[in-house]
Design a protein around this motif. Sequence first.
Motif, PDB file in Angstrom:
ATOM      1  N   THR A  66       0.813  -1.223   0.000  1.00  0.00           N
ATOM      2  CA  THR A  66       0.000   0.000   0.000  1.00  0.00           C
ATOM      3  C   THR A  66       0.847   1.273   0.000  1.00  0.00           C
ATOM      4  OG1 THR A  66      -0.155  -0.128   2.408  1.00  0.00           O
ATOM      5  CG2 THR A  66      -1.958  -1.098   1.134  1.00  0.00           C
ATOM      6  N   ASN A  67       2.157   1.153   0.197  1.00  0.00           N
ATOM      7  CA  ASN A  67       3.006   2.354   0.193  1.00  0.00           C
ATOM      8  C   ASN A  67       3.688   2.577  -1.160  1.00  0.00           C
ATOM      9  OD1 ASN A  67       4.863   0.303   0.211  1.00  0.00           O
ATOM     10  ND2 ASN A  67       6.075   1.096   1.921  1.00  0.00           N
ATOM     11  N   LYS A  70       2.427   2.521  -7.479  1.00  0.00           N
ATOM     12  CA  LYS A  70       1.462   1.721  -8.242  1.00  0.00           C
ATOM     13  C   LYS A  70       0.107   1.674  -7.524  1.00  0.00           C
ATOM     14  CE  LYS A  70       2.277  -2.680  -8.031  1.00  0.00           C
ATOM     15  NZ  LYS A  70       3.571  -2.303  -7.542  1.00  0.00           N
ATOM     16  N   TYR A  71       0.130   1.419  -6.220  1.00  0.00           N
ATOM     17  CA  TYR A  71      -1.106   1.352  -5.440  1.00  0.00           C
ATOM     18  C   TYR A  71      -1.837   2.694  -5.459  1.00  0.00           C
ATOM     19  CZ  TYR A  71      -4.173   1.186  -1.365  1.00  0.00           C
ATOM     20  OH  TYR A  71      -5.264   1.277  -0.531  1.00  0.00           O
ATOM     21  N   ARG A  72      -1.088   3.778  -5.230  1.00  0.00           N
ATOM     22  CA  ARG A  72      -1.717   5.107  -5.233  1.00  0.00           C
ATOM     23  C   ARG A  72      -2.312   5.420  -6.604  1.00  0.00           C
ATOM     24  NH1 ARG A  72       2.967   5.997  -2.273  1.00  0.00           N
ATOM     25  NH2 ARG A  72       4.037   6.954  -4.045  1.00  0.00           N
ATOM     26  N   ASN A 146     -10.791  -5.706  -0.639  1.00  0.00           N
ATOM     27  CA  ASN A 146     -10.746  -5.464   0.804  1.00  0.00           C
ATOM     28  C   ASN A 146      -9.810  -6.484   1.459  1.00  0.00           C
ATOM     29  OD1 ASN A 146     -11.192  -5.411   3.587  1.00  0.00           O
ATOM     30  ND2 ASN A 146     -13.398  -5.148   3.402  1.00  0.00           N
ATOM     31  N   PRO A 147      -8.715  -6.024   2.087  1.00  0.00           N
ATOM     32  CA  PRO A 147      -7.705  -6.959   2.616  1.00  0.00           C
ATOM     33  C   PRO A 147      -8.213  -7.855   3.744  1.00  0.00           C
ATOM     34  CG  PRO A 147      -7.214  -4.711   3.299  1.00  0.00           C
ATOM     35  CD  PRO A 147      -8.333  -4.617   2.303  1.00  0.00           C
ATOM     36  N   PHE A 148      -9.361  -7.523   4.344  1.00  0.00           N
ATOM     37  CA  PHE A 148      -9.895  -8.324   5.446  1.00  0.00           C
ATOM     38  C   PHE A 148     -11.008  -9.267   4.987  1.00  0.00           C
ATOM     39  CE2 PHE A 148      -8.495  -4.182   7.118  1.00  0.00           C
ATOM     40  CZ  PHE A 148      -7.443  -4.620   7.899  1.00  0.00           C
ATOM     41  N   SER A 149     -11.224  -9.322   3.690  1.00  0.00           N
ATOM     42  CA  SER A 149     -12.335 -10.118   3.165  1.00  0.00           C
ATOM     43  C   SER A 149     -11.901 -11.547   2.832  1.00  0.00           C
ATOM     44  CB  SER A 149     -12.900  -9.457   1.907  1.00  0.00           C
ATOM     45  OG  SER A 149     -11.953  -9.515   0.856  1.00  0.00           O
ATOM     46  N   ASP A 150     -12.897 -12.426   2.716  1.00  0.00           N
ATOM     47  CA  ASP A 150     -12.638 -13.800   2.281  1.00  0.00           C
ATOM     48  C   ASP A 150     -12.137 -13.816   0.839  1.00  0.00           C
ATOM     49  OD1 ASP A 150     -13.442 -14.803   4.718  1.00  0.00           O
ATOM     50  OD2 ASP A 150     -15.487 -15.258   4.069  1.00  0.00           O
ATOM     51  N   THR A 175       0.277  -5.726   2.351  1.00  0.00           N
ATOM     52  CA  THR A 175      -0.012  -6.104   0.969  1.00  0.00           C
ATOM     53  C   THR A 175      -1.515  -6.190   0.744  1.00  0.00           C
ATOM     54  OG1 THR A 175       2.053  -7.333   0.693  1.00  0.00           O
ATOM     55  CG2 THR A 175       0.239  -7.958  -0.729  1.00  0.00           C
ATOM     56  N   VAL A 176      -1.949  -5.691  -0.396  1.00  0.00           N
ATOM     57  CA  VAL A 176      -3.343  -5.838  -0.807  1.00  0.00           C
ATOM     58  C   VAL A 176      -3.398  -6.545  -2.154  1.00  0.00           C
ATOM     59  CG1 VAL A 176      -4.225  -3.823   0.452  1.00  0.00           C
ATOM     60  CG2 VAL A 176      -3.371  -3.552  -1.880  1.00  0.00           C
ATOM     61  N   ILE A 177      -4.541  -7.141  -2.430  1.00  0.00           N
ATOM     62  CA  ILE A 177      -4.762  -7.837  -3.691  1.00  0.00           C
ATOM     63  C   ILE A 177      -5.437  -6.884  -4.677  1.00  0.00           C
ATOM     64  CG2 ILE A 177      -6.032  -9.726  -4.807  1.00  0.00           C
ATOM     65  CD1 ILE A 177      -3.652 -10.629  -3.099  1.00  0.00           C
TER      66      ILE A 177
END
Length: 198
Positions: A66-67, A70-72, A146-150, A175-177
């Motif tokens: 997230t830092n 590319k993510y931004r 959402n990083p906390f999702s299934d 890390t996020v997907i």
Amino acid sequence: MSCTEKFPPHLFELIKTSKYVHVATCSKDCIPTVSLMNYIYVPVDKSYRKGEDVNNKDSIVFATLTNTEKYRNICDNPKVSLLFHDWITAKNLSVRKHSLSQSSTPDNNGETQEHPSKLLNLLQELNQAELFQMSANLRGSASVINPFSDESKYYKDLLLKVNPDAHIFIQHNDTVIVKVQIESAKVSDTENNTRVYN
């Protein structure tokens, strides 16, 4: 009809087995950046929602911190471009990865079997390889899961299965997907032939 339903077999093979993809993003100020990423190709029937997606599009999935720029960029501008190109191919070349259906299986102790040195295998197989003369540029729309999702866990597990050597990065706390739904493709070869799939 999804554009991927029109893809020829050699394009699917390139997308499914390339080890890396170049991901191009652009900021809201139109400043581009390109990143080399591990990824997986996810057809609609293997997606988390298994066909419930109203857009009915195959996807490319990768993980990013997230830092990163590319993510931004993706948060500001979800339109991305993906470049696939294999300079060398051989059916069992060590630098290539397995598709979801071909990934390695655990042995009797529950541990994944490792291949011999990739560099050694590459050097041994290089003389038997042939030049691959096609590159593909896919365009699509990216969304951060959402990083906390299934759903995030589902795609992380798939990424780890196909890219076990990237586990430290994929399992990082920050890390996020990212899921990119494929909207079009342009394929070019060394003879300057180009074909577009929409």
